[in-house]
Design an enzyme around this catalytic site. Structure first.
Site, PDB file in Angstrom:
ATOM      1  N   ARG A  48      -4.388  24.193  -7.632  1.00  0.00           N
ATOM      2  CA  ARG A  48      -4.970  23.803  -6.863  1.00  0.00           C
ATOM      3  C   ARG A  48      -6.118  23.197  -8.232  1.00  0.00           C
ATOM      4  O   ARG A  48      -7.116  22.040  -8.430  1.00  0.00           O
ATOM      5  CB  ARG A  48      -6.300  23.699  -5.891  1.00  0.00           C
ATOM      6  CG  ARG A  48      -6.105  22.783  -5.878  1.00  0.00           C
ATOM      7  CD  ARG A  48      -7.299  22.788  -3.504  1.00  0.00           C
ATOM      8  NE  ARG A  48      -7.525  24.098  -3.826  1.00  0.00           N
ATOM      9  CZ  ARG A  48      -8.658  24.734  -3.872  1.00  0.00           C
ATOM     10  NH1 ARG A  48      -9.460  24.003  -4.722  1.00  0.00           N
ATOM     11  NH2 ARG A  48      -9.347  26.660  -4.309  1.00  0.00           N
ATOM     12  N   TYR A 102      -0.353  -2.888  -2.858  1.00  0.00           N
ATOM     13  CA  TYR A 102       0.829  -2.106  -2.183  1.00  0.00           C
ATOM     14  C   TYR A 102       0.275  -1.717  -0.627  1.00  0.00           C
ATOM     15  O   TYR A 102      -1.515  -1.490  -0.149  1.00  0.00           O
ATOM     16  CB  TYR A 102       0.629  -0.453  -3.105  1.00  0.00           C
ATOM     17  CG  TYR A 102       1.285   0.611  -2.106  1.00  0.00           C
ATOM     18  CD1 TYR A 102       2.656   0.435  -2.023  1.00  0.00           C
ATOM     19  CD2 TYR A 102       1.011   1.789  -0.872  1.00  0.00           C
ATOM     20  CE1 TYR A 102       3.481   0.626  -1.444  1.00  0.00           C
ATOM     21  CE2 TYR A 102       1.796   2.704  -1.243  1.00  0.00           C
ATOM     22  CZ  TYR A 102       3.110   2.754  -1.288  1.00  0.00           C
ATOM     23  OH  TYR A 102       3.954   3.032  -0.590  1.00  0.00           O
ATOM     24  N   ASP A 174      -2.588   0.207 -10.907  1.00  0.00           N
ATOM     25  CA  ASP A 174      -1.676   0.694 -10.794  1.00  0.00           C
ATOM     26  C   ASP A 174      -0.417   0.173 -11.005  1.00  0.00           C
ATOM     27  O   ASP A 174      -0.300  -1.224 -11.604  1.00  0.00           O
ATOM     28  CB  ASP A 174      -1.033   0.477  -8.667  1.00  0.00           C
ATOM     29  CG  ASP A 174      -0.883   1.096  -7.654  1.00  0.00           C
ATOM     30  OD1 ASP A 174       1.099   1.595  -9.280  1.00  0.00           O
ATOM     31  OD2 ASP A 174      -0.464   1.418  -6.639  1.00  0.00           O
ATOM     32  N   LYS A 199       8.154   6.719  -7.625  1.00  0.00           N
ATOM     33  CA  LYS A 199       9.257   5.373  -7.575  1.00  0.00           C
ATOM     34  C   LYS A 199       9.702   5.354  -9.200  1.00  0.00           C
ATOM     35  O   LYS A 199      10.440   6.560  -9.537  1.00  0.00           O
ATOM     36  CB  LYS A 199       8.609   4.146  -7.953  1.00  0.00           C
ATOM     37  CG  LYS A 199       7.388   4.298  -6.760  1.00  0.00           C
ATOM     38  CD  LYS A 199       8.423   4.533  -5.571  1.00  0.00           C
ATOM     39  CE  LYS A 199       7.124   4.402  -4.173  1.00  0.00           C
ATOM     40  NZ  LYS A 199       6.576   3.287  -3.923  1.00  0.00           N
TER      41      LYS A 199
HETATM   42  C1  LIG Z   1       5.192   4.122  -3.173  1.00  0.00           C
HETATM   43  C2  LIG Z   1       3.509   3.069  -3.716  1.00  0.00           C
HETATM   44  C3  LIG Z   1       2.587   3.458  -4.481  1.00  0.00           C
HETATM   45  C4  LIG Z   1       2.017   4.836  -3.457  1.00  0.00           C
HETATM   46  O1  LIG Z   1       2.524   6.440  -3.661  1.00  0.00           O
HETATM   47  P1  LIG Z   1       3.540   7.792  -2.861  1.00  0.00           P
HETATM   48  O2  LIG Z   1       3.651   8.746  -3.894  1.00  0.00           O
HETATM   49  O3  LIG Z   1       4.100   7.035  -1.766  1.00  0.00           O
HETATM   50  O4  LIG Z   1       2.063   7.957  -1.963  1.00  0.00           O
HETATM   51  C5  LIG Z   1       1.484   2.724  -4.858  1.00  0.00           C
HETATM   52  N1  LIG Z   1       1.596   1.671  -5.242  1.00  0.00           N
HETATM   53  C6  LIG Z   1       2.942   1.062  -5.744  1.00  0.00           C
HETATM   54  C7  LIG Z   1       2.793  -0.121  -6.011  1.00  0.00           C
HETATM   55  C8  LIG Z   1       3.872   1.997  -4.343  1.00  0.00           C
HETATM   56  O5  LIG Z   1       4.818   1.553  -4.827  1.00  0.00           O
END
Ligand SMILES: *Cc1c(COP(=O)(O)O)cnc(C)c1O
Length: 383
Positions: A48, A102, A174, A199
């Protein structure tokens, strides 16, 4: 080219790897220990605390790919996003968010922020002026997502970074849709680049993870917050993520190639009203995308002609599976109005240009002719 002057493929494969001194194996060993010697108060190793060997391996790889001093691996993209935001926001502060973000990030903001008396605004558009006009005296953070989900809109990263510097705000992006192979926002002046590693970084639809990259000073702050919030990534998952990232540059090159091919072919298809892909010269922000990205990515969207039914099209697809997630080796589709953006009101969706006939395609690594062939037969078989 990153700071250590190695190419992206080389960094993906070698950077950060743990030497197996015991047996000389070719890959990082997995250190699952949750108990390490207590040396002193400052030098404690614990999962952690984000400082186990496998966590550090992933952190070093991602930091190098992002041209960042430092990075941290989290258990999900949302853990990385929420911990980063809460590190730089407190009660009474204000944050400016891009309007197209998102769905999960949107929920975090509208469902949680008011409980902590954190104010927020969503921009009305994506031009730098739309961001500047939302900045208040108590604004502390500016947050963008480009290319955006699901319309692949492009925000001017450099302009937003300059705006943040001018107003002394922490800037966050992001960077999930681009991946660090297609976009390195820190080079454009952004403070923190965040990914859902679920992703492209993971890429095989079998890992839940997130990362944030930035200066050591800022990432250390997030790490201390993260020790309280507890969103660290397990060592076993770090091992899998390291394994995935070894082929990241290779995969992204192919995602880029396939998506360009599919978007060009669909642009000429009379059953398709409009294609949204930053690699198309007809995309409204193509020049900006070309300027700030190293590649256009594997995500695209399209509007079916209004006489076609989205549900029927999706059912007709034989190989491409409807799926909530994206960025895997396999091609997947969704209808954003029923999934990622279902909790928005119809009016909000309309304002964002997300119609019921909008289909988002995550272009995978199958042969591009097979991906296109499946789409074409599904269109043809719509009644
Ligand atoms: C999937 C996604 C997230 C969130 O990610 P998790 O791993 O599901 O928590 C954030 N931003 C974008 C652009 C995403 O495609």
């Amino acid at each position: 080219m990153n700071q250590n002057n190695k190419g992206k493929h080389t960094v993906c494969i070698h950077e950060g790897q743990i030497k197996d001194k015991q047996f000389g194996g070719a890959i990082s060993p997995i250190y699952m220990a949750t108990s390490y010697p207590f040396l002193d108060v400052e030098d404690k190793r614990y999962p952690r605390y984000f400082n186990t060997p496998n966590q550090q391996t992933v952190a070093n790889k991602v930091a190098t790919l992002e041209n960042a001093e430092s990075a941290l691996p989290f258990s999900s993209g949302m853990a990385a996003i929420s911990t980063s935001l809460f590190t730089f926001l407190k009660s009474g502060d204000h944050v400016v968010f891009q309007n197209e973000i998102y769905g999960g990030s949107h929920h975090l903001i509208v469902e949680e922020f008011s409980k902590y008396c954190i104010e927020f605004s969503f921009t009305k558009g994506l031009d730098p002026i739309d961001f500047e006009s939302e900045i208040r005296s108590n604004t502390k953070v500016i947050y963008i997502e480009t290319p955006s989900n699901p319309l692949l809109s492009i925000t001017d990263v450099k302009a937003i970074a300059q705006l943040a510097k001018k107003h002394q705000l922490v800037s966050m992006i992001d960077n999930t849709f681009a991946s660090p192979i297609n976009q390195t926002p820190l080079d454009l002046g952004i403070d923190l680049s965040i990914h859902s590693a679920t992703k492209y970084l993971g890429g095989h639809s079998d890992i839940s993870a997130g990362v944030v990259a930035g200066s050591k000073e800022m990432v250390d702050k997030i790490m201390y917050k993260g020790r309280n919030f507890g969103g660290n990534l397990s060592d076993f998952m770090c091992f899998l993520l390291e394994r995935s990232i070894k082929t990241l540059a290779l995969r992204i090159e192919k995602h880029n190639e396939n998506a360009q091919f599919i978007s060009e072919a669909l642009s000429k298809n009379p059953s398709i009203e409009k294609v949204y892909y930053p690699g198309l010269t007809t995309h409204k922000n193509h020049d900006l995308a070309k300027d700030q990205m190293h590649g256009f990515g594997g995500m695209l969207s399209f509007d079916l002609n209004e006489n076609l039914k989205a549900s029927e099209f999706l059912q007709n697809l034989a190989m491409i599976k409807p799926s909530m997630s994206l960025a895997g080796v396999e091609s997947t589709v969704i209808q954003p109005s029923l999934t990622s953006h279902a909790l928005l009101s119809a009016k909000e969706r309309e304002e964002q240009g997300i119609g019921d006939n909008l289909i988002r395609l995550s272009v995978g690594l199958e042969n591009k002719e097979d991906i296109l062939g499946d789409i074409e037969q599904a269109l043809k078989n719509c009644t």
